[in-house]
Scaffold this active site. Structure first.
Site, short mmCIF file in Angstrom:
data_model
loop_
_atom_site.label_atom_id
_atom_site.label_comp_id
_atom_site.label_asym_id
_atom_site.label_seq_id
_atom_site.Cartn_x
_atom_site.Cartn_y
_atom_site.Cartn_z
N THR A 137 0.84 -1.19 0.00
CA THR A 137 0.00 0.00 0.00
C THR A 137 0.88 1.24 0.00
O THR A 137 2.00 1.20 0.48
CB THR A 137 -0.86 -0.04 1.29
OG1 THR A 137 -1.85 -1.03 1.15
CG2 THR A 137 -1.53 1.29 1.60
N VAL A 166 -13.00 -4.49 2.89
CA VAL A 166 -12.40 -3.15 3.01
C VAL A 166 -11.45 -3.16 4.20
O VAL A 166 -11.83 -3.57 5.30
CB VAL A 166 -13.49 -2.08 3.22
CG1 VAL A 166 -12.85 -0.70 3.35
CG2 VAL A 166 -14.48 -2.09 2.06
N GLY A 167 -10.22 -2.73 3.98
CA GLY A 167 -9.23 -2.70 5.05
C GLY A 167 -9.22 -1.36 5.78
O GLY A 167 -10.24 -0.66 5.86
N ASP A 168 -8.08 -0.99 6.29
CA ASP A 168 -7.97 0.22 7.11
C ASP A 168 -7.77 1.49 6.29
O ASP A 168 -7.97 2.59 6.82
CB ASP A 168 -6.77 0.08 8.05
CG ASP A 168 -5.48 -0.02 7.24
OD1 ASP A 168 -5.33 -1.02 6.50
OD2 ASP A 168 -4.64 0.90 7.31
N THR A 187 0.00 1.39 7.24
CA THR A 187 0.06 0.31 6.25
C THR A 187 0.28 -1.00 6.99
O THR A 187 0.77 -1.01 8.11
CB THR A 187 1.18 0.55 5.23
OG1 THR A 187 1.34 -0.62 4.43
CG2 THR A 187 2.50 0.85 5.89
N GLY A 188 -0.11 -2.09 6.36
CA GLY A 188 0.03 -3.40 6.99
C GLY A 188 -1.30 -4.12 7.04
O GLY A 188 -2.19 -3.84 6.22
N GLY A 190 -4.74 -4.63 7.61
CA GLY A 190 -5.77 -3.62 7.84
C GLY A 190 -6.67 -3.91 9.01
O GLY A 190 -7.03 -2.99 9.76
N1 ASP Z 1 -3.49 -1.90 4.96
C1 ASP Z 1 -3.84 -2.46 3.71
C2 ASP Z 1 -5.10 -3.26 3.85
O1 ASP Z 1 -5.23 -3.99 4.80
C3 ASP Z 1 -2.78 -3.32 3.13
C4 ASP Z 1 -1.40 -2.73 3.14
O2 ASP Z 1 -1.09 -1.78 3.86
O3 ASP Z 1 -0.57 -3.20 2.38
O4 ASP Z 1 -5.93 -3.19 2.97
#
Ligand code: ASP
Length: 254
Positions: A137, A166-168, A187-188, A190
Site C-alpha cells: 500500500t 475493506v481494510g484500514d 500500512t500493513g 488492515g
Molecule cells: N493496509 C492495507 C489493507 O489492509 C494493506 C497494506 O497496507 O498493504 O488493505
C-alpha cells in the site's frame, strides 16, 4: 514544509527508488507553492502508476481475481474523502480527492465508480498484479507553507481476501488521521490497524508530548512481530516513518 511518503509495510527496499521519486514530486510541488493536499495526492499518484506497488495499476488480486481498490485523502482543515471497493480506475486517490470536497465523506463500489465517471475520471481495465503479499500500500503526509497537513493513501487491499473486503486505508482514525499539528498514515494488516484505531491513538500520544518517532514506536509496539504494520507521520516540527518490517519510506523537510 515537509512531506513523508511510504511504499508499504513488508515491501522490499528494492523499490526505494520509487518512493524517492514520489516524495521528490510532492516536495517540488510544495516548493512551488502547492497546498498540502495537492502534494500528498501527487506523490500517491506516482506510486499508483508504478506497478511495483499495491495501489492503482499494480493493485493486488482478490480471491475471485478481481482488482478492487480503497483510497483516502484528508486535510486537517476538516475535509475527508474516501472510496472503497472501486474497480476500473487507475488512480483511485484522485476520486477520493474529489469526494473530499463533497458534502459526504465516503463512497463505495458502483456508486463510487458512477461518481468518478460523472466527474470526468476515465475508466480503464486495471489488470493488477500477482503480488506474493500485499504489504505494498502507498501513502503520503504533507505539510505546506501555510502549516496545513494532508494525508493521502491508496491500496489494492490484501491479496486473496474476499471481493468487497475493506481494510484500514479508508478507515478514519484507523488507517489515517490528521488534526491540528499532526498527520498519520498506516500500512500493513488492515484488520489489525482498524481494530486498534491505530492512527488516532498514535496522534493522541503525540498530543501528550511524545516525539513523532517515539509515538510511532509506541503504535508499532501494540502488535506482535508477526503482524506487519508500518506508519508515517508529521507534526508541525518533524516527520518520521517506522515499521516492524521492511518499509520503504522517505522524508523531505526544510
Ligand atoms: N493496509 C492495507 C489493507 O489492509 C494493506 C497494506 O497496507 O498493504 O488493505
Amino acid at each position: 514544509m515537509r512531506i513523508v511518503v511510504h511504499g508499504g509495510a513488508g515491501h522490499t527496499g528494492e523499490v526505494q527508488d520509487g518512493v524517492e521519486t514520489a516524495v521528490d514530486i510532492g516536495w517540488k510541488l510544495l516548493g512551488d507553492g502547492a497546498d498540502a493536499v495537492s502534494a500528498a495526492v501527487a506523490s500517491v499518484v506516482v506510486l499508483e502508476d508504478d506497478s511495483r506497488f499495491n495501489a492503482g495499476t499494480g493493485a493486488c488480486l482478490r480471491a475471485d481475481g478481481s482488482v478492487q481498490t480503497d483510497a483516502a485523502v484528508a486535510c486537517n482543515d476538516g475535509r475527508l474523502g474516501t472510496i472503497s471497493v472501486l474497480e476500473d480506475i487507475a488512480n483511485p486517490v484522485q476520486v477520493a480527492r474529489l469526494v473530499m470536497d463533497e458534502d459526504f465523506d465516503a463512497l463505495a463500489g458502483k456508486g463510487a465508480l458512477d461518481y468518478a465517471r460523472s466527474r470526468g475520471i476515465t475508466t480503464t481495465t486495471v489488470i493488477g498484479s500477482e503480488k506474493p503479499w500485499a504489504g505494498d500500500t502507498v501513502g503520503a503526509v504533507a505539510q505546506d507553507s501555510s502549516g496545513a497537513i494532508a494525508v493521502a493513501s491508496s491500496t489494492g487491499g490484501i491479496r486473496g481476501r474476499l471481493a468487497g473486503r475493506v481494510g484500514d486505508t479508508p478507515h478514519w482514525g484507523g488507517g489515517l488521521w490528521t488534526d491540528a499539528g499532526v498527520g498519520i498514515a498506516a500500512t500493513g494488516v488492515g484488520e489489525a490497524i482498524s481494530r486498534r484505531l491505530l492512527c488516532f491513538r498514535v496522534a493522541r500520544m503525540m498530543a501528550d508530548g511524545l516525539s513523532v518517532q517515539k509515538a510511532l514506536e509506541w503504535g508499532i509496539a501494540l502488535y506482535p512481530p508477526d503482524i506487519v504494520i508500518g506508519l508515517i507521520a508529521l507534526s508541525d516540527t518533524e516527520g518520521a516513518g517506522f515499521s516492524n518490517s521492511s518499509m520503504p519510506w522517505a522524508l523531505r523537510q526544510d
